[in-house]
Motif scaffolding. Structure first.
Motif, PDB file in Angstrom:
ATOM      1  N   ALA A  92       0.811  -1.216   0.000  1.00 14.67           N
ATOM      2  CA  ALA A  92       0.000   0.000   0.000  1.00 14.67           C
ATOM      3  C   ALA A  92       0.847   1.271   0.000  1.00 14.67           C
ATOM      4  N   SER A  93       2.144   1.145   0.175  1.00 17.04           N
ATOM      5  CA  SER A  93       3.015   2.318   0.209  1.00 17.04           C
ATOM      6  C   SER A  93       2.846   3.163  -1.043  1.00 17.04           C
ATOM      7  N   LYS A 208       1.074   3.502  -9.375  1.00 13.19           N
ATOM      8  CA  LYS A 208       1.078   2.293  -8.547  1.00 13.19           C
ATOM      9  C   LYS A 208      -0.340   1.933  -8.123  1.00 13.19           C
ATOM     10  N   GLN A 209      -1.095   2.926  -7.700  1.00 11.25           N
ATOM     11  CA  GLN A 209      -2.468   2.689  -7.273  1.00 11.25           C
ATOM     12  C   GLN A 209      -3.304   2.105  -8.406  1.00 11.25           C
ATOM     13  N   ALA A 210      -3.206   2.710  -9.583  1.00  8.52           N
ATOM     14  CA  ALA A 210      -4.000   2.250 -10.719  1.00  8.52           C
ATOM     15  C   ALA A 210      -3.576   0.856 -11.171  1.00  8.52           C
ATOM     16  N   ASP A 213      -4.707  -1.797  -8.493  1.00 10.06           N
ATOM     17  CA  ASP A 213      -6.164  -1.961  -8.474  1.00 10.06           C
ATOM     18  C   ASP A 213      -6.673  -2.635  -9.744  1.00 10.06           C
ATOM     19  N   ALA A 214      -5.999  -2.398 -10.863  1.00  9.26           N
ATOM     20  CA  ALA A 214      -6.468  -2.942 -12.141  1.00  9.26           C
ATOM     21  C   ALA A 214      -6.459  -4.468 -12.158  1.00  9.26           C
ATOM     22  N   LEU A 215      -5.586  -5.089 -11.356  1.00 10.78           N
ATOM     23  CA  LEU A 215      -5.494  -6.549 -11.344  1.00 10.78           C
ATOM     24  C   LEU A 215      -6.794  -7.200 -10.897  1.00 10.78           C
ATOM     25  N   ASP A 216      -7.536  -6.520 -10.046  1.00 10.11           N
ATOM     26  CA  ASP A 216      -8.745  -7.109  -9.474  1.00 10.11           C
ATOM     27  C   ASP A 216     -10.029  -6.492 -10.013  1.00 10.11           C
TER      28      ASP A 216
END
Length: 257
Positions: A92-93, A208-210, A213-216
């Motif tokens: 989450a960093s 990193k966030q996108a 999150d895109a994996l799920d």
């Protein structure tokens, strides 16, 4: 002896597991120190990149099975839960976390690696899951993150056999980004960390966030989310600075805003 050695070099925070006599196996106190160090780095604007590595001939040999904190099944379960929470803090960093694999990385050590954003390994490094060798079940993300990194069939083979493989084999599987000769390892990691530290911390955090999150998410939802973040990013100061630097043919100075 300090179990976790911390050193900041410019905007890069180096976190070195420092139990070489125990192959940097994780104790309750080391897990706590590492968790707090990464959480503190999130609040420090002077830190833009985190490097996780080990002292001696190992990166991390997993949980220390001799740690008194694992004295009962309940205590052992709590300890594994703490390692799992640590991997979630790493994942989450908002700041990129580089796993610099200097040597052996197995079991919980591999689970730490799986939570990191980029993995660079010394040529002599060897990695494996190893839980099955001692009838242990992973609890810090291996069954979830490993198949996402290397594919389901490869993950099953690696976890069922418990075999260790050289860094080059893990590069072929896609987990390791780069394998470097041992004598040039630290310089290579330093160069990569410095390159990332010079980027906009805001755009790296949003990327990193996108990506994570895109994996799920189904592709249409992930694409909508990407467009929303892209629209938001148009109003950032870093984007303005990046375009100005390009037009003026100079190095950008990003503020993370």
């Amino acid at each position: 002896m300090e179990e976790l050695h911390q050193q900041q070099r410019d905007a890069v925070l180096w976190l070195k597991l420092n139990r070489p006599q125990a192959l940097n196996a994780l104790t309750a106190s080391l897990v706590d120190a590492l968790t707090r160090a990464i959480e503190n780095a999130q609040r420090d604007s002077g830190v833009r990149v985190i490097v996780l590595t080990g002292e001696g001939r190992a990166f991390c040999a997993g949980a220390d099975l001799k740690d008194p904190a694992r004295g009962s099944p309940e205590a052992g379960a709590d300890f594994v839960k703490a390692i799992g929470a640590l991997t979630e803090v790493i994942e989450a960093s908002a700041k990129p976390v580089i796993a610099a694999i200097n040597g052996i990385a197995v079991a919980g050590g591999l689970e730490l690696v799986l939570a990191c954003d980029l993995v660079i390994a010394a040529e002599s490094a060897r990695l494996g899951d190893a839980h099955s060798n001692y009838a242990l079940f992973p609890g810090a993300g291996a069954t979830v993150r490993l198949p996402r990194k290397v594919g389901l069939n490869n993950a099953k083979h690696l976890m069922f056999t418990g075999d260790m493989r050289p860094a080059s084999a893990w590069m072929a599987l896609g987990l390791v980004s780069e394998v470097v000769a041992d004598d040039g390892f630290i310089d290579a990691v330093s160069a990569l960390a410095a390159k990332l530290a010079a980027k906009s911390p805001l755009v790296l955090a949003r990327m990193k966030q996108a990506l994570n999150d895109a994996l799920d998410q189904p592709a249409p939802i992930a694409l909508r989310y990407e467009r929303a973040l892209s629209n938001l990013h148009h109003f950032s100061a870093d984007r303005v600075e990046g375009l100005s630097a390009f037009k003026e043919k100079r190095a950008p100075k990003f503020q993370g805003k």
